[in-house]
Design a protein around this motif. Structure first.
Motif, short mmCIF file in Angstrom:
data_model
loop_
_atom_site.label_atom_id
_atom_site.label_comp_id
_atom_site.label_asym_id
_atom_site.label_seq_id
_atom_site.Cartn_x
_atom_site.Cartn_y
_atom_site.Cartn_z
N GLU A 46 6.59 -16.93 -90.29
CA GLU A 46 7.95 -16.97 -89.72
C GLU A 46 8.64 -18.30 -90.02
O GLU A 46 9.86 -18.32 -90.28
N CYS A 198 -2.19 -11.46 -95.13
CA CYS A 198 -1.45 -12.55 -94.49
C CYS A 198 -1.46 -13.80 -95.36
O CYS A 198 -0.43 -14.48 -95.50
N ARG A 220 11.23 -10.27 -97.81
CA ARG A 220 11.47 -10.74 -96.42
C ARG A 220 11.05 -9.67 -95.40
O ARG A 220 10.38 -9.98 -94.41
N ASP A 221 11.44 -8.43 -95.65
CA ASP A 221 11.13 -7.36 -94.70
C ASP A 221 9.63 -7.14 -94.58
O ASP A 221 9.11 -6.93 -93.48
N THR A 222 8.94 -7.21 -95.71
CA THR A 222 7.47 -7.07 -95.68
C THR A 222 6.85 -8.21 -94.90
O THR A 222 5.94 -8.01 -94.09
N ARG A 224 8.21 -10.01 -92.54
CA ARG A 224 8.51 -9.83 -91.12
C ARG A 224 7.60 -8.78 -90.49
O ARG A 224 7.18 -8.91 -89.34
N THR A 225 7.30 -7.75 -91.24
CA THR A 225 6.46 -6.67 -90.72
C THR A 225 5.03 -7.12 -90.52
O THR A 225 4.38 -6.79 -89.52
N ILE A 226 4.52 -7.92 -91.48
CA ILE A 226 3.12 -8.30 -91.40
C ILE A 226 2.88 -9.49 -90.46
O ILE A 226 1.79 -9.66 -89.93
N THR A 229 0.90 -9.29 -87.23
CA THR A 229 -0.52 -8.92 -87.35
C THR A 229 -1.39 -10.10 -87.76
O THR A 229 -2.61 -9.97 -87.80
#
Length: 231
Positions: A46, A198, A220-222, A224-226, A229
């Motif tokens: 992030e 990660c 970016r979207d990937t 944010r999704t990972i 986790t």
């Protein structure tokens, strides 16, 4: 007698460095350690996303050729491992494989070794120089992608340094997995090995940050999704 014993030990161990008094051969320095993220946490991802420059899609820039980034695996670069007498590929193999054997006691050419847990698949992969493509050196942020994202405008030496950045951008990986990745980013491709996802995403973002390269909206979207986790 002590000196002779030490030389014998170095030879048996497959050391890549010449012993004192070995003649005019150039000194071969140890490969630079390959840096890894201190923690591939969601917070780290992030934090990188906050400073990332995002473009909607990857542009298409004409003129890409591998040699736009210099001779493959040249030692003539300014980063860690540069000008040490060994090419970048052998530096990475020596640093990231285990049970490494060199061609001779004075050579830095790696002829065999093992990826005990290959990053992209999680499998054990044996490297033998006779079948060298089984283990390839991947640019986490690919060269062709970097060209399109801004490297086409860089000075030549900066492209060489990027292509041989042992500390940030290079990883010894399974050959077929590397072929499947090609010049994709996280928005199009992720490792089969979920335990490494990660780390892969974080390192991709870190390289983009280091070289002021953008990421795509899909990247970016990937990320944010990972991120949630990642521990």
């Amino acid at each position: 007698m002590i000196r002779l014993f030490l030389v014998a030990v170095l030879f048996v161990a497959g050391c890549t460095y010449p012993t004192a008094g070995a003649g005019p051969s150039p000194t071969v320095e140890p490969p630079a350690p390959t840096a890894k993220p201190t923690g591939a946490s969601g917070k780290a991802i992030e934090a990188e996303l906050k400073v990332a420059r995002v473009v909607a899609v990857r542009p298409e820039v004409a003129g890409y050729k591998r040699d736009q980034f210099g001779q493959s695996w040249t030692d003539n670069h300014n980063g860690p491992g540069g000008h040490n007498g060994c090419d970048t590929r052998n530096d990475i193999l020596a640093a990231q494989l285990t049970a490494v054997h060199n061609r001779t006691a004075k050579s830095c050419v790696v002829v065999e070794g093992t990826l005990t847990s290959e990053p992209y698949t999680g499998r054990r992969v044996e490297f033998r120089k006779a079948a060298a493509t089984k283990v390839q050196i991947d640019h986490i942020y690919p060269l062709a992608r970097a060209w399109d994202m801004g490297a086409a405008r860089w000075p030549a030496q900066r492209r060489v340094d990027f292509a041989n950045d042992q500390a940030a951008n290079l990883l010894a990986v399974d050959g077929p997995a590397n072929a499947s990745k090609n010049d994709s980013g996280p928005g199009e491709w992720m490792p089969l090995n979920k335990a490494f996802r990660c780390v892969y995403v974080l390192r991709y973002l870190q390289v983009a940050h280091k070289y002021a390269l953008p990421i795509t909206a899909a990247d970016r979207d990937t990320a944010r999704t990972i991120a949630p986790t990642c521990k």
